[in-house]
Design a protein around this motif. Structure first.
Motif, PDB file in Angstrom:
ATOM      1  N   UNK A  47       0.860  -1.180   0.000  1.00 61.42           N
ATOM      2  CA  UNK A  47       0.000   0.000   0.000  1.00 61.42           C
ATOM      3  C   UNK A  47       0.899   1.234   0.000  1.00 61.42           C
ATOM      4  N   UNK A  48       0.624   2.142  -0.917  1.00 65.25           N
ATOM      5  CA  UNK A  48       1.464   3.327  -1.069  1.00 65.25           C
ATOM      6  C   UNK A  48       0.608   4.583  -1.049  1.00 65.25           C
ATOM      7  N   UNK A  49       1.260   5.710  -0.823  1.00 64.86           N
ATOM      8  CA  UNK A  49       0.525   6.975  -0.794  1.00 64.86           C
ATOM      9  C   UNK A  49       0.253   7.498  -2.195  1.00 64.86           C
ATOM     10  N   UNK A  50       1.251   7.429  -3.080  1.00 64.03           N
ATOM     11  CA  UNK A  50       1.123   8.115  -4.366  1.00 64.03           C
ATOM     12  C   UNK A  50       1.491   7.229  -5.546  1.00 64.03           C
ATOM     13  N   UNK A  51       1.077   7.707  -6.716  1.00 69.73           N
ATOM     14  CA  UNK A  51       1.444   7.057  -7.972  1.00 69.73           C
ATOM     15  C   UNK A  51       1.470   8.078  -9.081  1.00 69.73           C
ATOM     16  N   UNK A  52       2.143   9.194  -8.845  1.00 74.32           N
ATOM     17  CA  UNK A  52       2.110  10.327  -9.770  1.00 74.32           C
ATOM     18  C   UNK A  52       3.017  10.110 -10.978  1.00 74.32           C
ATOM     19  N   UNK A  53       2.512  10.486 -12.143  1.00 76.07           N
ATOM     20  CA  UNK A  53       3.297  10.498 -13.371  1.00 76.07           C
ATOM     21  C   UNK A  53       3.860  11.902 -13.560  1.00 76.07           C
TER      22      UNK A  53
END
Length: 446
Positions: free
Chosen positions: A205-211
């Protein structure tokens, strides 16, 4: 996130191609077996958009006693097929316009000036988002003023979404919908949300997945940085404010470990991990609503984290609908543009499909107040359009090559192999050279 659902930043067309298309294009007025006039309409989109347009255009045909031939493509094929139509002198009567193509299309005679037809119409142009309308005005020098060469198909505010269920499971207070996190607050909350929920020693589980292509803008602008100066003549990435924002963006993964690693992303990309409920924060555009309505968790919208300015920032895109300068049915073609962009009936079809916010301001305000469908805070979309959204840096320059140059070698920073300060110092001269070329192209086209 699927970037091809956004506008294409590299949609530049060569001047020779445009001139060839402008000289040879033109759709002949034709009649079908019913004897009705026929116009062609070319657009791009997914299945939801195709169904919505089919329904809307059927009603338009009945009202205007005209036949509309629909040419639809997938998003990643549209630019290529439209360029081929321009080159081959077979341009459709009505078609989507990318923001970055407006100036070269006008300068090379591809688009029809529809100002007079729109001004004679009985609909209220002031009830259409000003950003959307002005995106298709061009006075021969700059976008935003002058004659109208299209109307907005939509305006596309890029909000920040979050997984409410993840916050509740972790016992963390939900974000304030009106006050953005500071960068420090965002890191603190993100660290609490990034964890191994299975207890096997591996993060799942992660906070972000920004491109970086679609999310760096929010961080740079909110920190006082930008890619280009106000008059669009000078590249401005080599500043402390910009370098700090790029370094912060890279640190989210490399220093704070809040984003899936490269190996994790190869197994499953961040878009799919968001869809699976494994990521807490992810960008959301109106075009995502039909898909995200089926998520197994509830999501909502908040402002992007704010840098040193203390104010949230993000971008707002748009697609336009324009008319070929060579159409043989200009009145019917402009009527179709008006219907799809600014009629209540046409807009309702697209809004019901959950692929955009209404172009009509009064309709949008009513739509945003309804909370029966996620996201509940649809008002965030409207605030972006009205208050703090900005055009992409290359949306109003003659081409996007200078802007694309920034991202070609950006991976060295994202991987932690180069500092942001060194990178912007290195890349700015290359970007400036390409921007100068774009300016020269504009001058030559005149």
């Amino acid at each position: 996130m699927k970037a091809n659902k956004l506008f294409l930043t590299a949609a530049a067309i060569t001047l020779s191609t445009l001139i060839l298309g402008a000289c040879g294009s033109g759709t002949k007025e034709s009649s079908g077996s019913s004897g009705k006039d026929e116009i062609t309409f070319m657009f791009r989109g997914g299945e939801d958009e195709k169904k919505a347009y089919s329904a809307a255009i059927k009603k338009f045909e009945e009202a205007e006693d005209v036949k509309v031939k629909i040419i639809s493509t997938d998003a990643d094929q549209y630019a290529t097929k439209l360029q081929a139509a321009i080159s081959g002198g077979n341009l459709p009567d009505v078609f989507y316009i990318e923001q970055g193509n407006l100036m070269p299309y006008v300068d090379n005679g591809v688009l029809l000036d529809i100002t007079d037809e729109i001004e004679k119409s009985d609909f209220d142009l002031s009830n259409v988002w000003e950003y959307g309308v002005n995106s298709y005005r061009y006075d021969g020098e700059k976008v935003g003023s002058g004659a109208l060469y299209g109307l907005p198909k939509d305006v596309g505010p890029f909000a920040l979404g979050y997984n409410k269920q993840m916050f509740e499971d972790a016992g963390i207070e939900l974000p304030d919908k009106d006050t953005p996190y500071t960068w420090n607050e965002f890191i603190k909350v993100s660290q609490e949300l990034t964890k191994d929920t299975d207890g096997d020693g591996n993060l799942n589980q992660w906070a972000t997945g920004f491109n970086v292509n679609w999310s760096l803008q929010a961080f740079a602008w909110s920190n006082g940085g930008d890619w280009i100066n106000e008059d669009k003549t000078k590249v401005t990435v080599d500043t402390p404010e910009f370098a700090e924002s790029l370094q912060f963006f890279a640190d989210i993964q490399n220093k704070y470990k809040l984003t899936p690693s490269i190996s994790d992303a190869q197994t499953l990309d961040t878009y799919q991990r968001w869809m699976n409920g494994e990521i807490a924060f992810f960008p959301v555009g109106p075009w995502d609503m039909s898909t995200y309505g089926g998520l197994d968790f509830e999501y909502d919208l908040i402002p992007w984290p704010a840098g040193s300015t203390g104010k949230s920032a993000t971008y707002i895109g748009s697609l336009g609908i324009g008319v070929s300068s060579k159409t043989k049915s200009p009145e019917k073609a402009v009527k179709l543009v008006e219907y799809l962009s600014a009629s209540e009936e046409g807009q309702q079809q697209l809004v019901d499909a959950q692929i955009q916010i209404p172009n009509l301001i009064d309709m949008a305000e009513k739509w945003a107040s309804e909370t029966d469908k996620v996201p509940n805070n649809k008002e965030e979309f409207l605030q972006i359009v009205q208050d703090y959204g900005r055009s992409m840096p290359a949306a109003t320059t003659y081409n996007a090559e200078w802007y694309d140059e920034f991202f070609i070698n950006i991976q060295t920073v994202l991987d932690g192999d180069q500092t942001a300060a060194d990178y912007v110092k290195e890349v700015q001269p290359r970007m400036q050279e390409k921007l100068d070329e774009a300016i020269q192209q504009q001058e030559a086209a005149k």
